[in-house]
Write an enzyme that holds these catalytic residues in place. Structure first.
Site, mmCIF file in Angstrom:
data_model
loop_
_atom_site.group_PDB
_atom_site.id
_atom_site.type_symbol
_atom_site.label_atom_id
_atom_site.label_comp_id
_atom_site.label_asym_id
_atom_site.label_seq_id
_atom_site.Cartn_x
_atom_site.Cartn_y
_atom_site.Cartn_z
ATOM 1 N N ASP A 93 3.427 0.056 6.462
ATOM 2 C CA ASP A 93 4.532 -0.655 7.085
ATOM 3 C C ASP A 93 4.340 -0.841 8.584
ATOM 4 O O ASP A 93 4.423 -1.953 9.101
ATOM 5 C CB ASP A 93 5.838 0.093 6.816
ATOM 6 N N LEU B 156 2.628 -7.015 1.669
ATOM 7 C CA LEU B 156 3.352 -6.607 2.866
ATOM 8 C C LEU B 156 3.131 -7.603 4.007
ATOM 9 O O LEU B 156 4.061 -7.930 4.752
ATOM 10 C CB LEU B 156 2.908 -5.210 3.310
ATOM 11 N N VAL C 293 9.364 -3.735 6.517
ATOM 12 C CA VAL C 293 8.379 -4.537 5.786
ATOM 13 C C VAL C 293 8.228 -4.018 4.357
ATOM 14 O O VAL C 293 8.218 -4.793 3.392
ATOM 15 C CB VAL C 293 7.028 -4.547 6.513
ATOM 16 N N ASP C 294 8.108 -2.709 4.203
ATOM 17 C CA ASP C 294 8.010 -2.134 2.860
ATOM 18 C C ASP C 294 9.236 -2.491 2.031
ATOM 19 O O ASP C 294 9.132 -2.845 0.845
ATOM 20 C CB ASP C 294 7.883 -0.614 2.944
ATOM 21 N N MET C 295 10.424 -2.377 2.629
ATOM 22 C CA MET C 295 11.652 -2.609 1.877
ATOM 23 C C MET C 295 11.796 -4.078 1.492
ATOM 24 O O MET C 295 12.156 -4.398 0.348
ATOM 25 C CB MET C 295 12.849 -2.131 2.688
#
Length: 374
Positions: free
Chosen positions: A146, A206, A174-176
């Protein structure tokens, strides 16, 4: 909230999801699908998902980070590099509608169970791959993290105080967002499967998600060619759209149009600002934002921030006190919206998507064991 009154069905009842993913993006995708009724089997290596160790805090040796991403799943351990593990994996693939994985590109292919190797054997399977940069291209197959993606995609360059350095967004945005994009892709692929009878690869990277988050900075750059800069809490296009200090606490003001600005100025006794040519229009307020902020904070020094924010919202001016995480989670509206979930031995944040007939439900706390689909 009282989970005994929540139905154990949902919009995705009957959907079988095989979650082979670890860390965040993939597990979040699986949890969202599980919240809405899918039967999710999570497969971890014998050593467990890495996030089990991402603490403190810990409960029975498992970190809170893991608990926040792995409810509504049933768990088993398989060594997918071994023949017995691969045999069980193939049996589960044969039953699954969706497979989620975020192995380093090439890992599952090395084991002989990658997407290209399996798509003819399981033609209806929707295969969701969460990766850092995708399979090919100049950065293809690189591992993704991330914070590194935040740095590479420009997010850090526009986050932080104007006179400070680049700053990571204080949560794994970003991950979420990649996990949410994965859910969107899975649902689109399932919808298309109703017509074609075929699954397909959902490619959620990502890097792509990071680039997609650049609004309005990308839109500004496309139009004027100027490299976007950091602006702290302030919006690059709108003013006053910033944290302003009141007589008690900081309050965020999100004044998006001339009408809201007039209402704000009238309420705090600064009606003359509306007649000032520097502040008469949204565009002028953005140009003269520093002078406007100083004048507003002078007027706001005589107000209680909490009370003022409530009064402004009641007349249609967006304003909110800056709250800490505990205050936000304990807020009465958080409870009213069902955003606090409790199961035996577990507390978490509830599903943000509300469906009127088939609401989300919470059936399995993290670490619930399960060998096969229901």
């Amino acid at each position: 909230m009282d989970t005994t009154t929540i139905p154990t069905t949902g919009a995705l009842q009957g959907l079988r999801v095989l979650d082979l993913s670890r860390i965040l993006g993939g597990p979040l995708c699986g949890q969202i699908l599980g919240d809405h009724g899918a039967d999710v089997l999570k497969v971890e290596p014998p050593s467990g998902d890495d996030t089990r160790a991402w603490g403190p805090p810990f409960k029975d040796g498992v970190a809170s980070y893991y608990h926040g991403l792995n409810r509504n799943k049933r768990l088993q351990f398989l060594d997918l590099s071994s023949a017995p593990g691969q045999e069980k994996l193939l049996a589960l693939m044969a039953q699954a509608d969706v497979l989620i994985e975020n192995f380093k590109i090439g890992t599952m292919e090395k084991w002989g169970v990658g997407y290209a190797q399996m798509r003819e054997r399981f033609p209806r399977l929707v295969w969701c791959r969460v990766s850092g940069f995708g399979e090919d291209g100049p950065l293809g197959a690189w591992p993704g993290y991330d914070a590194a993606i935040q740095a590479m995609t420009g997010l850090m360059s526009v986050n932080g105080e104007r006179d400070g350095g680049p700053l990571r967004v204080g949560l794994p945005v970003v991950d979420m967002v990649t996990g949410m994009n994965a859910v969107i892709g899975v649902m689109m692929a399932l919808h298309e499967r109703q017509r074609s009878g075929l699954g397909q690869l959902v490619d959620a990277a990502l890097y792509d998600s990071g680039i997609s988050l650049l609004h309005p900075h990308a839109a500004n750059w496309f139009m004027d060619g100027k490299t976007p800069q950091r602006s702290g809490n302030a919006h690059p296009n709108i003013a006053p759209y910033d944290v302003l200090q009141t007589g008690t606490i900081p309050v965020f003001f999100a004044v998006g149009n001339d009408r809201q600005f007039r209402l704000l100025c009238a309420h705090i006794g600064c009606a003359a600002l509306v007649q000032d040519a520097r502040f008469a229009t949204a565009g002028q307020r953005s140009v003269h934002r520093d002078a406007l902020k100083a004048l507003l904070e002078q007027a706001l020094a005589g107000f209680d921030g909490d009370r003022l924010a409530t009064e402004l919202m009641e007349i249609g001016v967006p304003a909110a006190p800056v709250q800490a995480v505990d205050a936000a989670l304990d807020h009465p509206h958080t409870l009213h919206r069902g955003l606090r979930v409790e199961l035996p031995g577990y507390q978490g944040v509830g599903a943000p998507v509300k469906l009127s007939r088939t609401p989300a439900s919470y059936r399995h706390a993290p670490l619930t064991r399960g060998d096969d689909f229901a």
